[in-house]
Design an enzyme around this catalytic site. Structure first.
Site, short mmCIF file in Angstrom:
data_model
loop_
_atom_site.label_atom_id
_atom_site.label_comp_id
_atom_site.label_asym_id
_atom_site.label_seq_id
_atom_site.Cartn_x
_atom_site.Cartn_y
_atom_site.Cartn_z
N GLU A 163 1.57 -5.62 -12.23
CA GLU A 163 0.19 -6.08 -12.40
C GLU A 163 -0.69 -5.21 -13.30
OE1 GLU A 163 -1.53 -6.87 -8.55
OE2 GLU A 163 -0.21 -8.57 -8.23
N GLU A 365 5.85 -11.49 -5.89
CA GLU A 365 5.04 -11.30 -4.68
C GLU A 365 4.36 -12.61 -4.34
OE1 GLU A 365 2.05 -8.19 -4.81
OE2 GLU A 365 3.47 -6.79 -5.71
C1 BGC Z 1 -0.23 -5.93 -5.32
C2 BGC Z 1 0.08 -5.38 -3.96
C3 BGC Z 1 -1.02 -5.79 -2.99
C4 BGC Z 1 -1.01 -7.29 -2.89
C5 BGC Z 1 -2.06 -7.87 -1.96
C6 BGC Z 1 -0.81 -7.29 -5.33
O1 BGC Z 1 -1.99 -7.27 -6.07
O2 BGC Z 1 0.85 -5.80 -6.19
O3 BGC Z 1 0.21 -4.00 -4.05
O4 BGC Z 1 -0.87 -5.19 -1.74
O5 BGC Z 1 -1.19 -7.88 -4.15
O6 BGC Z 1 -3.35 -7.67 -2.43
#
Ligand code: BGC
Length: 460
Positions: A163, A365
């Site tokens: 990110e 993610e």
């Molecule tokens: C990040 C994580 C974060 C998740 C939830 C992403 O922006 O890579 O480190 O915990 O989202 O906010």
């Protein structure tokens, strides 16, 4: 319908968010070690000194992953644990830790997927300018060589940066993440360019040191969904997904908002160019750079990764951008960070990214923070998380049925952890963590996820 046989299921974490052991075995300071000491920056002054104490609990945590049935585990390396000063002397005890983790994963039949950078920059490098320093991409390349030479015999799957929109935009424009800077648009573009160069050089280092490497990145997939499935609204959402907005003003918010997009970061990596629209809209703020840099940034990648949690809703509009953002219907659920829950985000995001980039797509993610409470008999009944997974992964399924080349999914996160500026106030995990005792309790959602994995999506 089951998912394709090559489809892989996993979960993700990052070093600063779970490891703890902030000053053990020679580890150097990271920018999050120092940022969390600054008053008012993090919810209730929380920090990651102990986090989930994962550093001392590899065996227990790998056993939990194995019980869930994970096929892959995405984790990041702490750069200052390995190179305490960012460059120079290597701390072998830091490398030994990751070595043990990798071996434990492989023994449990779980594929390790390493992220090289998930925001915990060595403090020593921050003092030399961090991502503003023109030397940072070489420093990152050097760090990558060190870890690739040690772990590359066993680890084949790698992500360069997690990110950049956040560790540049949120950190260098808005000042909400470490190091908490509020820089100009021009400075943000310089830092962003250095980060993209670091990505390219890291890919080169991985190719040179890891046989059969598979490499990608994990940017935020900032994507949009159409309010209706009319051809006009779909086109508006596609357009919005690759748009680069002009900064509305030169406040930290205005600059951040403009950098918060997919195309500025993805186009150089995949197509070796900055988007025209962005170049026009950033105008004089765009720093001069060497054209040859774009060749370095655009390295062939093996897959397209993106972190996708939500998507804004748009309708077609007769304006310069061709779309207008609208609210989802009244009553649409929101999570505890107040993000709208829009299960078709992965469907639309996947579709648009597939059309443009073609590579196999990994959701690097996706997850939800909830109010999770432990019952007297030590259960965590997190029904909302189950429905979240059902809905979002359902979007992947729909996309697959229409020919979108999704290849894997990582739930964020394996376990509750340090949620950056939100401290420990947000729980995203499949596994509940008690931050006083470090006791882990797999939540009900982890059992649901196990079933999805076991049936390869057939229960959805
Ligand atoms: C990040 C994580 C974060 C998740 C939830 C992403 O922006 O890579 O480190 O915990 O989202 O906010």
């Amino acid at each position: 319908m089951t998912f394709p046989t090559h489809f892989r299921w996993g979960a993700a974490t990052s070093s600063y968010q779970i490891e703890g052991a902030w000053n053990e075995d020679g580890k150097g300071l990271s920018i999050w070690d120092t940022f969390t000491e600054m008053p008012g920056k993090v919810f209730r002054g929380h920090d990651g000194k102990d986090a989930c104490d994962h550093y001392h609990r590899i065996d227990e945590d790998v056993k939990i992953m194995s019980d869930i049935g994970l096929q892959m585990y995405r984790f990041s390396l702490s750069w200052p644990r390995i190179l305490p000063q960012g460059t120079g002397k290597v701390e072998t005890r830091g490398l030994d830790f990751y070595d043990r983790l990798v071996d434990a994963l492989l023994k449990a039949n779980i594929e390790p997927w390493i992220t090289l950078y998930h925001w915990d920059l060595p403090w020593a490098l921050q003092l030399r300018g961090g991502w503003m320093n023109p030397e940072i991409s070489d420093q990152f390349q050097n760090y990558t060589e060190v870890v690739a030479q040690r772990l590359g015999d066993r680890v084949k799957h790698w992500f360069t940066l997690n990110e950049p929109q956040v560790f540049i935009g949120l950190a260098y424009a808005l000042g909400a993440h470490a190091p908490g800077w509020k820089l100009s648009l021009q400075e943000n573009l310089v830092a962003g360019h250095n980060a993209l160069l670091a990505h390219g050089k890291a890919v080169q280092a991985l190719r040179a040191n890891v046989q059969d490497s598979k490499v990608g990145a994990a940017p935020v997939g900032i994507c949009f969904r159409p309010a209706t499935e009319s051809a006009e609204d779909i086109e508006a959402a596609r357009r919005a997904t690759f748009n680069v907005k002009a900064p509305a003003n030169s406040t930290p918010e205005g600059i951040f908002d403009s950098l918060w997009n997919s195309a500025w970061w993805m186009e150089p990596m995949f197509n070796g160019r900055y988007p025209e629209e962005g170049l026009e809209r950033y105008g004089d703020a765009m720093p001069a750079f060497d054209e040859a840099d774009l060749k370095i940034i655009q390295q062939p990648l093996d897959f397209f990764g993106a972190n996708i949690y939500h998507a804004q809703t748009v309708v077609a509009a007769d304006n310069e951008d061709g779309y207008k953002i609208v609210n989802p219907p009244a009553g649409n659920p929101r999570n505890t960070m107040n993000w709208d829950i829009v299960p078709d985000a992965l469907y639309w995001g996947g579709k648009f990214y597939h059309e443009r980039y073609g590579l196999p797509i990994f959701v690097t993610e996706n997850g939800i923070p909830c109010v999770d409470m432990v019952s007297p008999d030590k259960k965590v009944e997190d029904g909302s998380r189950k429905e979240f997974i059902r809905g979002y992964v359902g979007g992947v399924k729909r996309a697959l049925s229409e020919g979108v080349n999704f290849a894997g999914y990582f739930y964020w996160s394996l376990m509750d952890n340090f949620e950056w500026a939100e401290g420990y106030s947000q729980r995203f995990g499949l596994v509940h963590v008690n931050y006083q005792t470090f006791e882990r309790i797999p939540k009900e959602s982890s059992k649901f996820y196990s079933e999805i994995i076991r049936t390869n999506g057939a229960i959805l």
